[in-house]
Design a protein around this motif. Sequence first.
Motif, short mmCIF file in Angstrom:
data_model
loop_
_atom_site.label_atom_id
_atom_site.label_comp_id
_atom_site.label_asym_id
_atom_site.label_seq_id
_atom_site.Cartn_x
_atom_site.Cartn_y
_atom_site.Cartn_z
N LEU A 1 6.58 9.30 44.07
CA LEU A 1 6.83 9.57 45.48
C LEU A 1 7.20 8.31 46.24
N LYS A 2 6.68 7.16 45.81
CA LYS A 2 7.07 5.88 46.42
C LYS A 2 8.54 5.60 46.10
N ASP A 3 8.94 5.84 44.86
CA ASP A 3 10.33 5.63 44.45
C ASP A 3 11.27 6.56 45.22
N LEU A 4 10.81 7.77 45.53
CA LEU A 4 11.63 8.74 46.25
C LEU A 4 11.63 8.52 47.76
N GLY A 5 10.82 7.59 48.24
CA GLY A 5 10.78 7.30 49.67
C GLY A 5 9.94 8.28 50.47
#
Length: 324
Positions: free
Chosen positions: A261-265
Motif C-alpha cells: 500500500l505504501k508503494d501504491l501511494g
Amino acid sequence: MAKTAQKRTFLLEFEKPLVELQARIDQIRELGEEKQLDVSGQLQELEGKVEQLRQEIFSTLTPAQKLQIARHPRRPSTLDYVQAMCDEWLELHGDRRGSDDLALIGGIARLEGRAVVIIGHQKGRDTKDNVARNFGMASPGGYRKAMRLMEHANRFSMPIITFIDTPGAYAGVEAEKLGQGEAIARNLREMFSLEVPIISTVIGEGGSGGALGIGVAEKLMMFEHSVYTVASPEACAAILWKDAKKSEQAAQALKITAYDLKDLGIIDQILPEPPGCAHSDPLATAEILKQAILENLEYLSQLPTDKLKELRYQKFRNIGVFIE
C-alpha cells in the motif's frame, strides 16, 4: 505456567518453532539454577538462534500470515493504546439518536499535554466482550457517534486521531434498515470539510467502508503487520472463485500489506513493530505509535486550514490514478 499456557492458546502456526526454542531456553535456565551449573554459554547461543529465527520468520511473512497477525486476539486495541499513550481520557457516548455503539468508541484525551479527540474501532478480548462489541463491526449509530465527536473536535479546534481495526462495517439487515451506507457516506463527505488535523492509523485489520468511515485524513499510517483492504480475502475469494478456501490467493492479489500500500501511494507511513509483533510487546508498540502521532501532529498543526483540506483532497484524488 498459566502465562505460558495462555500464550500457547493464541499461538499462530508459524510462531511455534520460536516458542518451542524459547521453551527449551527456559528449561535449560531452570535446570542450571536447580543443579547450580554454568549454562550461560548454551543460553547465549540459543538466544542468538531465537533472534535469528525471529528475524527469518517475520521478514518473510505472506499476506495471509500478516492477516493472521492483524487479527491476533492479543493484538493491542484502541483502548489499549489510549491507556498506554494518554495522560487523560474521557470516553464520550451516544450518537444523540438513541444509540451507543460499543464497536466504535471515542472521547477526549490529553496527549503530551495537548487536547485531542480519539476515535477508534474496538474489538473484544474474549467471546463475551467480542459479542458485546460486535467483533469491531460498527453499526450506523457508531459512525454517527464518530461524526458527532469529530464535529465537537472541529468546534473546539482539537486534532482528531483515529484508530482503524475492523473486518468491515456491520452488514446485517438491521444496520441496512438504519442507514449504514448513508452514515458512512456522510462521514466521508464531512471529514473532507473539517478544519483540524486528522491522523489515521491502521492498528490491525482495516476492512472496506467500515475502515474508510473514520479514515479520511491528511496522514494515514499503518503498522507493518496490519492490513488494509477493500474486502476481506475470504469475501473476495467467495465472490471471484466461489470458494472461500482460496483466501490465500486472494490476499496475495489484493495487495493488503503495508509495504504494498505504501508503494501504491495509499498510505503515507509504515510504523515498525517490536520483535515478535505488536502483541508480544504492547507498551513498546504504543510508544512507537505515540511518537509517530506527535511528529505528524507537530507538522500538521503548523499548516493553515486550507492547506489541510487540500492535502486531504489531493490524497484521495490521487488514489487509483493510472497511466494507459
